[in-house]
Design a protein around this motif. Structure first.
Motif, PDB file in Angstrom:
ATOM      1  N   LEU A 179      52.368  34.599 133.574  1.00 14.56           N
ATOM      2  CA  LEU A 179      53.587  34.217 134.285  1.00 14.56           C
ATOM      3  C   LEU A 179      53.541  34.676 135.740  1.00 14.56           C
ATOM      4  O   LEU A 179      54.015  33.966 136.648  1.00 14.56           O
ATOM      5  CB  LEU A 179      54.813  34.793 133.585  1.00 14.56           C
ATOM      6  N   HIS A 180      52.970  35.846 136.001  1.00 14.81           N
ATOM      7  CA  HIS A 180      52.827  36.320 137.376  1.00 14.81           C
ATOM      8  C   HIS A 180      51.856  35.421 138.152  1.00 14.81           C
ATOM      9  O   HIS A 180      52.054  35.161 139.343  1.00 14.81           O
ATOM     10  CB  HIS A 180      52.351  37.776 137.405  1.00 14.81           C
ATOM     11  N   TRP A 181      50.829  34.922 137.471  1.00 14.06           N
ATOM     12  CA  TRP A 181      49.899  34.010 138.127  1.00 14.06           C
ATOM     13  C   TRP A 181      50.591  32.699 138.492  1.00 14.06           C
ATOM     14  O   TRP A 181      50.400  32.172 139.588  1.00 14.06           O
ATOM     15  CB  TRP A 181      48.703  33.734 137.206  1.00 14.06           C
ATOM     16  N   PHE A 182      51.408  32.191 137.575  1.00 13.72           N
ATOM     17  CA  PHE A 182      52.166  30.974 137.873  1.00 13.72           C
ATOM     18  C   PHE A 182      53.061  31.183 139.099  1.00 13.72           C
ATOM     19  O   PHE A 182      53.178  30.310 139.959  1.00 13.72           O
ATOM     20  CB  PHE A 182      53.025  30.562 136.677  1.00 13.72           C
ATOM     21  N   LYS A 183      53.675  32.351 139.161  1.00 14.21           N
ATOM     22  CA  LYS A 183      54.574  32.627 140.287  1.00 14.21           C
ATOM     23  C   LYS A 183      53.809  32.618 141.604  1.00 14.21           C
ATOM     24  O   LYS A 183      54.311  32.147 142.635  1.00 14.21           O
ATOM     25  CB  LYS A 183      55.281  33.958 140.092  1.00 14.21           C
ATOM     26  N   LYS A 184      52.585  33.121 141.598  1.00 13.69           N
ATOM     27  CA  LYS A 184      51.782  33.151 142.826  1.00 13.69           C
ATOM     28  C   LYS A 184      51.416  31.751 143.300  1.00 13.69           C
ATOM     29  O   LYS A 184      51.119  31.546 144.480  1.00 13.69           O
ATOM     30  CB  LYS A 184      50.516  33.970 142.596  1.00 13.69           C
ATOM     31  N   LYS A 198      53.081  25.740 145.776  1.00 16.64           N
ATOM     32  CA  LYS A 198      52.732  24.343 145.494  1.00 16.64           C
ATOM     33  C   LYS A 198      53.775  23.678 144.586  1.00 16.64           C
ATOM     34  O   LYS A 198      54.066  22.492 144.718  1.00 16.64           O
ATOM     35  CB  LYS A 198      51.361  24.255 144.820  1.00 16.64           C
ATOM     36  N   ILE A 199      54.346  24.451 143.661  1.00 20.02           N
ATOM     37  CA  ILE A 199      55.238  23.886 142.643  1.00 20.02           C
ATOM     38  C   ILE A 199      56.705  24.001 143.047  1.00 20.02           C
ATOM     39  O   ILE A 199      57.525  23.130 142.744  1.00 20.02           O
ATOM     40  CB  ILE A 199      54.998  24.589 141.290  1.00 20.02           C
ATOM     41  N   LEU A 231      63.280  26.776 144.029  1.00 20.33           N
ATOM     42  CA  LEU A 231      64.438  25.948 143.691  1.00 20.33           C
ATOM     43  C   LEU A 231      65.365  26.655 142.708  1.00 20.33           C
ATOM     44  O   LEU A 231      66.589  26.495 142.774  1.00 20.33           O
ATOM     45  CB  LEU A 231      63.972  24.608 143.131  1.00 20.33           C
ATOM     46  N   MET A 232      64.779  27.439 141.810  1.00 22.84           N
ATOM     47  CA  MET A 232      65.617  28.176 140.875  1.00 22.84           C
ATOM     48  C   MET A 232      66.524  29.161 141.608  1.00 22.84           C
ATOM     49  O   MET A 232      67.723  29.268 141.338  1.00 22.84           O
ATOM     50  CB  MET A 232      64.728  28.929 139.867  1.00 22.84           C
ATOM     51  N   HIS A 233      65.950  29.868 142.568  1.00 26.87           N
ATOM     52  CA  HIS A 233      66.743  30.810 143.356  1.00 26.87           C
ATOM     53  C   HIS A 233      67.801  30.074 144.176  1.00 26.87           C
ATOM     54  O   HIS A 233      68.921  30.575 144.337  1.00 26.87           O
ATOM     55  CB  HIS A 233      65.827  31.614 144.287  1.00 26.87           C
ATOM     56  N   ASP A 234      67.446  28.906 144.684  1.00 30.73           N
ATOM     57  CA  ASP A 234      68.377  28.116 145.485  1.00 30.73           C
ATOM     58  C   ASP A 234      69.618  27.768 144.668  1.00 30.73           C
ATOM     59  O   ASP A 234      70.757  28.076 145.054  1.00 30.73           O
ATOM     60  CB  ASP A 234      67.669  26.845 145.960  1.00 30.73           C
ATOM     61  N   TYR A 235      69.423  27.142 143.518  1.00 29.10           N
ATOM     62  CA  TYR A 235      70.562  26.698 142.720  1.00 29.10           C
ATOM     63  C   TYR A 235      71.348  27.864 142.124  1.00 29.10           C
ATOM     64  O   TYR A 235      72.547  27.754 141.896  1.00 29.10           O
ATOM     65  CB  TYR A 235      70.095  25.744 141.621  1.00 29.10           C
TER      66      TYR A 235
END
Length: 400
Positions: A167-172, A176-177, A182-186
Protein backbone atom coordinates in the motif's frame (compact mmCIF):
# COMPACT_ATOMS: atom_id res chain seq x y z
CA UNK A 1 -16.27 48.88 -27.57
CA UNK A 2 -14.38 51.87 -26.07
CA UNK A 3 -11.59 51.22 -23.58
CA UNK A 4 -12.71 51.60 -19.97
CA UNK A 5 -9.95 49.67 -18.21
CA UNK A 6 -6.34 50.78 -18.18
CA UNK A 7 -5.40 49.26 -14.83
CA UNK A 8 -6.78 46.07 -13.37
CA UNK A 9 -6.10 44.07 -10.22
CA UNK A 10 -6.72 40.35 -10.55
CA UNK A 11 -7.00 38.02 -7.56
CA UNK A 12 -6.79 34.36 -8.47
CA UNK A 13 -8.07 31.82 -5.92
CA UNK A 14 -6.88 28.30 -6.86
CA UNK A 15 -8.74 25.12 -6.19
CA UNK A 16 -7.55 22.38 -3.84
CA UNK A 17 -3.97 22.38 -5.13
CA UNK A 18 -0.81 21.64 -3.10
CA UNK A 19 1.58 22.86 -5.80
CA UNK A 20 3.53 26.12 -5.60
CA UNK A 21 1.66 29.04 -7.19
CA UNK A 22 4.49 29.66 -9.66
CA UNK A 23 2.77 27.07 -11.84
CA UNK A 24 -0.02 29.57 -12.49
CA UNK A 25 2.43 32.22 -13.65
CA UNK A 26 4.09 29.79 -16.03
CA UNK A 27 0.71 28.59 -17.28
CA UNK A 28 -0.38 32.19 -17.90
CA UNK A 29 2.88 33.02 -19.68
CA UNK A 30 2.77 29.98 -21.97
CA UNK A 31 -0.94 29.94 -22.74
CA UNK A 32 -1.25 33.72 -23.01
CA UNK A 33 1.44 33.77 -25.68
CA UNK A 34 -0.29 30.91 -27.51
CA UNK A 35 -3.68 32.64 -27.41
CA UNK A 36 -2.09 35.88 -28.56
CA UNK A 37 -0.61 34.15 -31.60
CA UNK A 38 -4.01 32.66 -32.45
CA UNK A 39 -6.10 35.76 -31.80
CA UNK A 40 -3.68 38.49 -32.84
CA UNK A 41 -2.88 40.29 -29.59
CA UNK A 42 -0.06 40.50 -27.06
CA UNK A 43 0.22 39.77 -23.36
CA UNK A 44 3.65 40.32 -21.83
CA UNK A 45 4.51 39.16 -18.32
CA UNK A 46 6.65 41.27 -15.99
CA UNK A 47 7.83 40.72 -12.41
CA UNK A 48 5.37 41.36 -9.58
CA UNK A 49 5.20 45.03 -8.57
CA UNK A 50 2.59 44.87 -5.80
CA UNK A 51 2.26 43.48 -2.32
CA UNK A 52 1.04 39.95 -1.75
CA UNK A 53 2.51 36.49 -1.45
CA UNK A 54 2.83 35.71 -5.15
CA UNK A 55 1.93 37.30 -8.46
CA UNK A 56 3.01 38.95 -11.70
CA UNK A 57 2.25 41.94 -13.92
CA UNK A 58 0.63 41.64 -17.35
CA UNK A 59 0.92 44.30 -20.02
CA UNK A 60 -1.80 43.71 -22.57
CA UNK A 61 -2.22 45.06 -26.07
CA UNK A 62 -5.68 43.74 -26.89
CA UNK A 63 -8.63 44.98 -28.97
CA UNK A 64 -6.91 48.29 -29.67
CA UNK A 65 -6.27 49.07 -25.99
CA UNK A 66 -3.20 49.08 -23.75
CA UNK A 67 -3.71 47.77 -20.23
CA UNK A 68 -1.71 46.88 -17.15
CA UNK A 69 -3.01 44.09 -14.90
CA UNK A 70 -1.42 43.03 -11.64
CA UNK A 71 -2.28 39.41 -10.89
CA UNK A 72 -2.03 38.10 -7.35
CA UNK A 73 -2.50 34.46 -6.32
CA UNK A 74 -4.33 34.13 -3.01
CA UNK A 75 -2.40 31.21 -1.59
CA UNK A 76 -3.89 28.41 0.49
CA UNK A 77 -1.69 25.59 -0.85
CA UNK A 78 -0.06 25.27 2.57
CA UNK A 79 -3.45 24.38 4.08
CA UNK A 80 -3.96 21.86 1.30
CA UNK A 81 -0.54 20.32 1.94
CA UNK A 82 -1.27 19.98 5.66
CA UNK A 83 -4.62 18.31 4.95
CA UNK A 84 -2.88 15.80 2.67
CA UNK A 85 -0.22 14.91 5.22
CA UNK A 86 -1.82 11.62 6.18
CA UNK A 87 -0.57 8.06 6.28
CA UNK A 88 -2.00 5.18 4.30
CA UNK A 89 -4.35 3.86 6.96
CA UNK A 90 -5.56 7.36 7.89
CA UNK A 91 -6.45 7.89 4.23
CA UNK A 92 -8.52 4.69 4.18
CA UNK A 93 -10.30 5.84 7.32
CA UNK A 94 -10.87 9.19 5.60
CA UNK A 95 -12.31 7.36 2.59
CA UNK A 96 -14.91 5.55 4.71
CA UNK A 97 -15.94 8.74 6.51
CA UNK A 98 -16.21 10.74 3.27
CA UNK A 99 -18.25 8.06 1.53
CA UNK A 100 -20.62 7.91 4.48
CA UNK A 101 -21.00 11.70 4.59
CA UNK A 102 -22.13 11.83 0.97
CA UNK A 103 -24.10 8.58 0.88
CA UNK A 104 -25.67 8.80 4.34
CA UNK A 105 -26.79 12.40 3.83
CA UNK A 106 -28.32 11.61 0.44
CA UNK A 107 -26.09 14.21 -1.20
CA UNK A 108 -24.48 11.70 -3.57
CA UNK A 109 -27.74 10.71 -5.25
CA UNK A 110 -28.83 14.31 -5.64
CA UNK A 111 -25.48 15.31 -7.12
CA UNK A 112 -25.86 12.53 -9.66
CA UNK A 113 -29.10 14.14 -10.82
CA UNK A 114 -27.06 17.18 -11.85
CA UNK A 115 -23.96 15.79 -13.53
CA UNK A 116 -22.58 12.28 -13.37
CA UNK A 117 -19.06 13.36 -14.38
CA UNK A 118 -17.95 14.99 -11.12
CA UNK A 119 -19.64 12.23 -9.11
CA UNK A 120 -17.68 9.63 -11.08
CA UNK A 121 -14.57 11.72 -10.40
CA UNK A 122 -15.42 11.60 -6.69
CA UNK A 123 -15.86 7.82 -6.80
CA UNK A 124 -12.62 7.36 -8.76
CA UNK A 125 -10.29 7.53 -5.72
CA UNK A 126 -12.58 5.22 -3.74
CA UNK A 127 -12.45 2.59 -6.48
CA UNK A 128 -8.68 2.82 -6.85
CA UNK A 129 -7.99 2.70 -3.12
CA UNK A 130 -10.26 -0.33 -2.71
CA UNK A 131 -8.64 -2.08 -5.69
CA UNK A 132 -5.18 -1.40 -4.28
CA UNK A 133 -6.20 -2.88 -0.94
CA UNK A 134 -7.74 -5.93 -2.59
CA UNK A 135 -4.60 -6.50 -4.68
CA UNK A 136 -2.44 -6.32 -1.57
CA UNK A 137 -4.72 -8.78 0.23
CA UNK A 138 -4.70 -11.09 -2.80
CA UNK A 139 -0.90 -11.16 -2.83
CA UNK A 140 -0.92 -11.73 0.93
CA UNK A 141 -3.33 -14.65 0.48
CA UNK A 142 -1.10 -16.15 -2.22
CA UNK A 143 1.98 -15.90 -0.03
CA UNK A 144 0.07 -17.37 2.91
CA UNK A 145 -1.07 -20.30 0.77
CA UNK A 146 2.50 -21.02 -0.34
CA UNK A 147 3.73 -20.90 3.25
CA UNK A 148 0.96 -23.24 4.37
CA UNK A 149 2.20 -25.90 1.92
CA UNK A 150 5.24 -26.51 4.13
CA UNK A 151 4.32 -25.03 7.51
CA UNK A 152 1.24 -25.04 9.76
CA UNK A 153 -1.70 -23.12 8.28
CA UNK A 154 -1.61 -20.40 10.92
CA UNK A 155 1.90 -19.43 9.84
CA UNK A 156 0.39 -18.40 6.52
CA UNK A 157 -1.05 -15.35 8.26
CA UNK A 158 2.45 -13.93 8.07
CA UNK A 159 1.65 -13.24 4.43
CA UNK A 160 -0.38 -10.25 5.64
CA UNK A 161 2.93 -8.56 6.32
CA UNK A 162 3.15 -7.73 2.63
CA UNK A 163 0.03 -5.53 2.76
CA UNK A 164 1.53 -2.36 4.37
CA UNK A 165 4.58 -2.14 2.08
CA UNK A 166 2.43 -2.74 -1.00
CA UNK A 167 0.00 0.00 0.00
CA UNK A 168 2.90 2.38 0.70
CA UNK A 169 4.30 1.55 -2.74
CA UNK A 170 0.95 2.36 -4.35
CA UNK A 171 0.93 5.68 -2.52
CA UNK A 172 4.37 6.55 -3.91
CA UNK A 173 2.98 6.08 -7.42
CA UNK A 174 0.07 8.45 -6.78
CA UNK A 175 1.53 11.24 -8.89
CA UNK A 176 0.37 9.13 -11.85
CA UNK A 177 -2.94 7.85 -10.44
CA UNK A 178 -4.02 10.80 -8.19
CA UNK A 179 -6.22 8.56 -6.04
CA UNK A 180 -4.80 9.87 -2.75
CA UNK A 181 -4.85 13.46 -3.97
CA UNK A 182 -8.51 13.30 -5.02
CA UNK A 183 -9.47 11.47 -1.86
CA UNK A 184 -7.99 14.25 0.26
CA UNK A 185 -9.70 16.84 -1.94
CA UNK A 186 -13.21 15.46 -1.53
CA UNK A 187 -12.74 14.65 2.13
CA UNK A 188 -11.58 18.15 3.06
CA UNK A 189 -15.09 19.62 3.01
CA UNK A 190 -16.81 16.35 3.88
CA UNK A 191 -14.82 16.08 7.11
CA UNK A 192 -16.72 19.10 8.46
CA UNK A 193 -19.98 18.20 6.65
CA UNK A 194 -19.68 21.30 4.48
CA UNK A 195 -18.68 23.97 6.99
CA UNK A 196 -15.33 25.68 6.54
CA UNK A 197 -12.53 24.39 8.78
CA UNK A 198 -11.21 27.12 11.15
CA UNK A 199 -7.88 27.44 9.35
CA UNK A 200 -9.66 28.01 6.06
CA UNK A 201 -12.01 30.61 7.52
CA UNK A 202 -8.99 32.47 8.88
CA UNK A 203 -7.29 32.43 5.48
CA UNK A 204 -10.47 33.59 3.74
CA UNK A 205 -10.58 36.55 6.13
CA UNK A 206 -7.04 37.39 5.05
CA UNK A 207 -8.11 37.16 1.41
CA UNK A 208 -10.99 39.55 2.07
CA UNK A 209 -8.71 42.01 3.86
CA UNK A 210 -6.26 41.98 0.96
CA UNK A 211 -8.96 42.57 -1.65
CA UNK A 212 -10.54 45.28 0.52
CA UNK A 213 -7.20 47.09 0.59
CA UNK A 214 -7.04 47.12 -3.20
CA UNK A 215 -10.67 48.23 -3.48
CA UNK A 216 -9.53 51.43 -1.74
CA UNK A 217 -7.11 52.08 -4.59
CA UNK A 218 -7.44 53.57 -8.05
CA UNK A 219 -7.63 50.47 -10.27
CA UNK A 220 -10.36 50.57 -12.89
CA UNK A 221 -11.45 46.98 -12.16
CA UNK A 222 -10.86 44.47 -9.39
CA UNK A 223 -11.43 41.00 -10.82
CA UNK A 224 -11.68 37.95 -8.56
CA UNK A 225 -11.18 34.62 -10.33
CA UNK A 226 -12.13 31.42 -8.50
CA UNK A 227 -11.22 28.13 -10.12
CA UNK A 228 -12.68 24.74 -9.11
CA UNK A 229 -13.14 24.69 -5.31
CA UNK A 230 -11.64 28.18 -5.28
CA UNK A 231 -14.97 29.34 -6.71
CA UNK A 232 -16.92 28.63 -3.54
CA UNK A 233 -14.21 30.29 -1.45
CA UNK A 234 -14.56 33.37 -3.66
CA UNK A 235 -18.35 33.40 -3.17
CA UNK A 236 -17.91 33.73 0.58
CA UNK A 237 -14.97 36.16 0.41
CA UNK A 238 -16.83 38.54 -1.91
CA UNK A 239 -20.02 38.25 0.15
CA UNK A 240 -18.05 39.27 3.24
CA UNK A 241 -16.59 42.26 1.39
CA UNK A 242 -19.97 43.55 0.29
CA UNK A 243 -21.57 42.98 3.69
CA UNK A 244 -18.74 44.96 5.29
CA UNK A 245 -19.32 47.89 2.93
CA UNK A 246 -15.93 47.54 1.24
CA UNK A 247 -17.39 47.88 -2.27
CA UNK A 248 -18.09 51.59 -2.52
CA UNK A 249 -19.72 53.73 -5.22
CA UNK A 250 -17.06 55.47 -7.27
CA UNK A 251 -14.45 52.85 -6.47
CA UNK A 252 -13.05 50.15 -8.74
CA UNK A 253 -15.57 47.99 -10.58
CA UNK A 254 -15.86 44.61 -8.81
CA UNK A 255 -16.10 41.52 -11.02
CA UNK A 256 -16.20 37.81 -10.23
CA UNK A 257 -15.34 35.05 -12.69
CA UNK A 258 -15.94 31.49 -11.49
CA UNK A 259 -14.38 28.74 -13.60
CA UNK A 260 -14.97 24.99 -13.53
CA UNK A 261 -16.90 25.34 -10.28
CA UNK A 262 -17.71 22.39 -8.01
CA UNK A 263 -19.93 24.36 -5.65
CA UNK A 264 -22.60 21.62 -5.23
CA UNK A 265 -20.01 19.18 -3.83
CA UNK A 266 -19.95 21.46 -0.78
CA UNK A 267 -23.30 23.27 -0.81
CA UNK A 268 -25.21 19.96 -0.83
CA UNK A 269 -23.67 18.89 2.49
CA UNK A 270 -25.79 19.44 5.62
CA UNK A 271 -23.54 21.91 7.46
CA UNK A 272 -22.75 24.15 4.47
CA UNK A 273 -25.04 26.85 5.85
CA UNK A 274 -22.44 29.60 5.49
CA UNK A 275 -21.89 28.84 1.78
CA UNK A 276 -25.61 28.57 1.07
CA UNK A 277 -26.24 31.92 2.77
CA UNK A 278 -23.47 33.52 0.73
CA UNK A 279 -24.82 32.09 -2.53
CA UNK A 280 -28.27 33.46 -1.77
CA UNK A 281 -26.83 36.84 -0.77
CA UNK A 282 -24.38 37.30 -3.63
CA UNK A 283 -26.80 36.39 -6.42
CA UNK A 284 -28.86 39.50 -5.61
CA UNK A 285 -26.11 42.11 -5.33
CA UNK A 286 -25.78 44.94 -7.82
CA UNK A 287 -22.30 45.76 -6.55
CA UNK A 288 -20.68 43.20 -8.83
CA UNK A 289 -20.85 41.25 -12.05
CA UNK A 290 -20.63 37.48 -11.66
CA UNK A 291 -20.00 35.27 -14.69
CA UNK A 292 -19.80 31.50 -14.25
CA UNK A 293 -18.00 29.56 -17.00
CA UNK A 294 -17.96 25.77 -17.25
CA UNK A 295 -18.01 23.23 -20.08
CA UNK A 296 -19.80 19.89 -20.49
CA UNK A 297 -16.46 18.47 -21.65
CA UNK A 298 -15.01 19.08 -18.19
CA UNK A 299 -15.89 15.93 -16.25
CA UNK A 300 -14.62 17.40 -12.97
CA UNK A 301 -16.98 20.40 -12.92
CA UNK A 302 -20.73 20.78 -12.50
CA UNK A 303 -21.03 22.05 -16.03
CA UNK A 304 -23.73 24.65 -16.71
CA UNK A 305 -25.27 24.07 -13.27
CA UNK A 306 -26.33 27.41 -11.82
CA UNK A 307 -24.73 27.05 -8.36
CA UNK A 308 -27.34 29.22 -6.68
CA UNK A 309 -30.43 27.63 -8.21
CA UNK A 310 -29.41 23.97 -7.99
CA UNK A 311 -28.47 24.50 -4.34
CA UNK A 312 -32.06 25.55 -3.73
CA UNK A 313 -31.33 29.00 -2.30
CA UNK A 314 -32.36 31.24 -5.19
CA UNK A 315 -34.77 33.97 -4.03
CA UNK A 316 -38.27 34.13 -5.49
CA UNK A 317 -37.43 37.54 -6.92
CA UNK A 318 -34.33 39.65 -7.47
CA UNK A 319 -31.83 37.04 -8.62
CA UNK A 320 -29.22 38.71 -10.82
CA UNK A 321 -26.30 36.28 -10.87
CA UNK A 322 -24.49 34.30 -12.01
CA UNK A 323 -24.53 34.59 -15.78
CA UNK A 324 -23.95 30.92 -16.68
CA UNK A 325 -21.93 30.42 -19.86
CA UNK A 326 -20.35 27.46 -21.62
CA UNK A 327 -16.73 27.35 -22.74
CA UNK A 328 -17.94 24.71 -25.24
CA UNK A 329 -14.71 22.74 -25.51
CA UNK A 330 -15.96 20.67 -28.44
CA UNK A 331 -16.38 23.88 -30.45
CA UNK A 332 -13.59 26.08 -29.15
CA UNK A 333 -10.89 23.38 -29.37
CA UNK A 334 -9.89 22.00 -32.76
CA UNK A 335 -10.92 18.38 -33.45
CA UNK A 336 -7.28 17.33 -33.13
CA UNK A 337 -6.82 19.15 -29.83
CA UNK A 338 -10.10 17.83 -28.47
CA UNK A 339 -9.11 14.27 -29.39
CA UNK A 340 -5.79 14.78 -27.59
CA UNK A 341 -7.34 16.16 -24.40
CA UNK A 342 -10.70 14.41 -24.24
CA UNK A 343 -9.65 11.73 -21.77
CA UNK A 344 -7.17 13.86 -19.84
CA UNK A 345 -9.74 14.90 -17.27
CA UNK A 346 -7.43 16.77 -14.92
CA UNK A 347 -5.87 18.75 -17.79
CA UNK A 348 -9.31 19.63 -19.16
CA UNK A 349 -10.28 20.97 -15.75
CA UNK A 350 -7.60 23.64 -16.27
CA UNK A 351 -8.52 24.43 -19.87
CA UNK A 352 -10.35 27.59 -18.75
CA UNK A 353 -6.91 29.08 -17.98
CA UNK A 354 -5.48 28.03 -21.35
CA UNK A 355 -5.54 28.93 -25.02
CA UNK A 356 -8.36 27.89 -27.38
CA UNK A 357 -7.85 27.06 -31.06
CA UNK A 358 -11.23 28.53 -32.05
CA UNK A 359 -12.03 30.95 -29.21
CA UNK A 360 -15.61 32.02 -28.71
CA UNK A 361 -16.67 34.90 -26.49
CA UNK A 362 -14.82 33.36 -23.53
CA UNK A 363 -11.13 34.24 -23.57
CA UNK A 364 -9.32 34.19 -20.21
CA UNK A 365 -6.61 36.55 -21.39
CA UNK A 366 -8.97 39.13 -22.85
CA UNK A 367 -10.90 39.07 -19.57
CA UNK A 368 -7.84 39.45 -17.36
CA UNK A 369 -5.74 41.75 -19.57
CA UNK A 370 -8.23 43.35 -21.99
CA UNK A 371 -9.51 46.94 -22.13
CA UNK A 372 -13.08 46.44 -20.83
CA UNK A 373 -14.63 45.16 -17.62
CA UNK A 374 -16.17 41.72 -17.24
CA UNK A 375 -19.64 43.26 -17.15
CA UNK A 376 -19.08 45.24 -20.33
CA UNK A 377 -17.61 42.24 -22.14
CA UNK A 378 -20.72 40.15 -21.53
CA UNK A 379 -23.30 42.92 -21.49
CA UNK A 380 -26.48 41.71 -23.15
CA UNK A 381 -25.18 38.15 -23.34
CA UNK A 382 -27.88 35.56 -22.74
CA UNK A 383 -27.08 32.65 -20.42
CA UNK A 384 -26.50 29.22 -21.88
CA UNK A 385 -29.79 27.72 -23.02
CA UNK A 386 -28.75 24.31 -21.66
CA UNK A 387 -28.00 25.52 -18.15
CA UNK A 388 -29.42 23.51 -15.25
CA UNK A 389 -31.44 25.44 -12.67
CA UNK A 390 -33.71 22.85 -11.07
CA UNK A 391 -33.23 22.86 -7.26
CA UNK A 392 -32.33 19.36 -6.16
CA UNK A 393 -30.53 19.97 -2.87
CA UNK A 394 -32.03 18.43 0.26
CA UNK A 395 -30.31 20.89 2.61
CA UNK A 396 -31.27 24.55 2.11
CA UNK A 397 -30.87 26.01 5.61
CA UNK A 398 -28.58 29.03 5.86
CA UNK A 399 -26.77 30.97 8.57
CA UNK A 400 -28.69 33.98 9.79
Amino acid sequence: MPQTVKTRRVFYIPGYDPIHPRRYRELYRKEGAAQGDISGYEVALKPKQTKGAYGWRVEGSIEGGETVADVEVLVWSDIVQDSMDLGVWATYQQMVITAWRYIGSGALWRLMRLRKGPVVAALYPVVFLVVQLLLALLVAAGIGWLISLWLPAWVGLLGLGVVPPMLHWFKKQDNKILAYYLMHDYSYSASTRGSNPPELEERMSEFAARIAEVLEGDADEVLVVGHSSGAHLAVSVISDLIRAGKVKPGGPVLSFLSLGQVVPMVSFLPEARRLRADLRYLCQKEELTWVDVTAPGDGCAFALCDPVSVTGVAPDEGKLWPLVLSAAFTQTLSPERWAELRWKFFRLHFQYLCAFDNPGDYDYFKITAGPVTLGQRFEGRHPSASRIEAPVNKFTSVTQ
